[in-house]
Design an enzyme around this catalytic site. Structure first.
Site, PDB file in Angstrom:
ATOM      1  N   LYS A  59       0.843  -1.204   0.000  1.00 38.33           N
ATOM      2  CA  LYS A  59       0.000   0.000   0.000  1.00 38.33           C
ATOM      3  C   LYS A  59       0.880   1.257   0.000  1.00 38.33           C
ATOM      4  CE  LYS A  59      -3.927  -2.192   2.306  1.00 38.33           C
ATOM      5  NZ  LYS A  59      -4.522  -2.600   3.590  1.00 38.33           N
ATOM      6  N   GLN A 103      -4.929  -1.422   9.831  1.00 36.86           N
ATOM      7  CA  GLN A 103      -4.789  -2.745   9.245  1.00 36.86           C
ATOM      8  C   GLN A 103      -5.377  -3.815  10.170  1.00 36.86           C
ATOM      9  OE1 GLN A 103      -3.744  -3.254   6.139  1.00 36.86           O
ATOM     10  NE2 GLN A 103      -3.972  -5.471   6.262  1.00 36.86           N
ATOM     11  N   ASP A 129     -11.688   2.304   4.042  1.00 36.77           N
ATOM     12  CA  ASP A 129     -11.880   0.851   4.046  1.00 36.77           C
ATOM     13  C   ASP A 129     -13.367   0.483   4.024  1.00 36.77           C
ATOM     14  OD1 ASP A 129      -9.619  -0.835   4.026  1.00 36.77           O
ATOM     15  OD2 ASP A 129      -9.086  -0.248   6.061  1.00 36.77           O
TER      16      ASP A 129
HETATM   17  N1  GUN Z   1      -6.778  -6.826   6.294  1.00 39.89           N
HETATM   18  C1  GUN Z   1      -7.031  -7.581   5.207  1.00 39.89           C
HETATM   19  N2  GUN Z   1      -7.609  -6.831   4.231  1.00 39.89           N
HETATM   20  C2  GUN Z   1      -7.724  -5.583   4.729  1.00 39.89           C
HETATM   21  C3  GUN Z   1      -8.225  -4.374   4.193  1.00 39.89           C
HETATM   22  O1  GUN Z   1      -8.716  -4.285   3.067  1.00 39.89           O
HETATM   23  N3  GUN Z   1      -8.149  -3.293   5.023  1.00 39.89           N
HETATM   24  C4  GUN Z   1      -7.638  -3.366   6.289  1.00 39.89           C
HETATM   25  N4  GUN Z   1      -7.633  -2.259   7.024  1.00 39.89           N
HETATM   26  N5  GUN Z   1      -7.175  -4.480   6.802  1.00 39.89           N
HETATM   27  C5  GUN Z   1      -7.207  -5.582   6.030  1.00 39.89           C
END
Ligand code: GUN
Length: 316
Positions: A59, A103, A129
């Site tokens: 990311k 996350q 998200d």
């Molecule tokens: N953990 C696995 N996929 C995601 C996601 O798309 N966003 C976040 N914040 N955590 C994750």
């Protein structure tokens, strides 16, 4: 059967992700020119979960490549939920941060309710998200809002490769707030007939094998074997487990697999929920790695730019 007998079309998330990503630079440039700053993303990573490390690294890299400002706050495995909340609150108040991403999963030591406490604290305008109750509610009612990146990316992939959704039978294995539930809702809003399965579902293979579109999101490597899959079905693999055990890798992929070299070099290999033998029976299949993961990141970027544009239009 050998690998040569593979019939499934490979649904390459890197290619589809790059196609979607190509539309983002003009928006980023326009925003940056108009706002006098780039779109901003604040990330919180607590602990050292293998999959999360990869996701967050990718990311950050994608943001740097596209000219999105990204700031990462790291916390230890022992951190408390209050420390996460403090950072979220700071990001909520920071004008140059348009999107906030905590996350998941948070370290287990924070307790079972930690994620819900944290997600509700994120300002809905910065919820890139789509995990806040506000955006989750909008998704239930099919109102405009931000939907979680992984399921949105999967819909985008199905559309771009021309796999029909309307009227199809879809089975989602897994009922998480992050993937399973929003995936089921997005498929439902696109007029699929949707079943959600989970660990207590009786005769999971029998239910799964009714699916034209099967989404596996349970985090159990190789769990979905050929008996789960209707011949010709589209199979979407959301799993990203880090396997470190050589015998487990051989059991799944065989003693000749190039995965063993990856394991040797990196100390792990990333494995999905779908067993490799499914490639012999599915009509189309997302690989792991290189399937759903790159799409999730692209959708996150797209959501961040959208949040920035909306905040700027509101004079924030
Ligand atoms: N953990 C696995 N996929 C995601 C996601 O798309 N966003 C976040 N914040 N955590 C994750």
């Amino acid at each position: 059967m050998t690998a040569e007998a593979t019939v499934a079309q490979r649904l390459d998330g890197k290619i589809v992700g790059a196609e979607i990503r190509a539309s983002l630079p003009p928006r980023i440039q326009a925003f940056t020119a108009s706002a006098g700053r780039p779109p901003g993303l604040g990330i919180v990573l607590a602990g050292h979960d293998g999959g999360s490390e990869t996701y967050v690294r990718n990311k950050m890299k994608a943001c740097a490549e596209l000219g999105v400002y990204a700031v990462l706050e790291r916390l230890s495995d022992e951190a408390g939920v209050d420390e996460v909340l403090e950072i979220v609150e700071r990001f909520n108040q920071t004008e140059t941060i348009d999107g906030i991403l905590v996350q998941s999963p948070l370290p287990s030591g924070m307790g079972s309710g930690a994620e819900q406490r944290v997600f509700v604290a994120i300002h809905p305008d910065k919820d890139v998200d789509g995990f806040t109750p506000i955006n989750a509610g909008r998704l239930v009612q099919n109102r405009p809002g931000i939907a979680p990146g992984t399921p949105s990316g999967i819909i985008e992939m199905l559309d771009r490769v021309g796999i029909p959704i309307e009227g199809q039978r879809a089975v989602v294995i897994g009922r998480s707030d992050i993937v399973g539930k929003p995936m089921a809702l997005l498929l439902l809003h696109r007029h699929a007939t949707v079943t959600v399965c989970h660990s207590r579902t009786i005769d999971l293979p029998a239910v799964a094998s009714t699916a034209d579109i099967l989404v596996a999101a349970i985090g159990r490597p190789g769990f979905v074997t050929r008996d789960f899959v209707k011949p010709g079905a589209t199979v979407i693999d959301v799993g990203t487990t880090w396997l470190r055990d050589r015998d487990a890798v051989i059991a799944l992929f065989g003693p000749e697999s190039p995965r063993l070299e990856v394991l040797e070099r990196r100390g792990h290999t990333v494995v999905g929920d779908v067993h490799p033998e499914v490639a012999e029976i599915a009509g189309a299949l997302t690989p792991v790695p290189g399937g759903v993961g790159p799409l999730t990141i692209t959708m996150l970027l797209s959501n961040t730019i959208r949040a920035a544009e909306l905040r700027h239009a509101q004079g924030k």
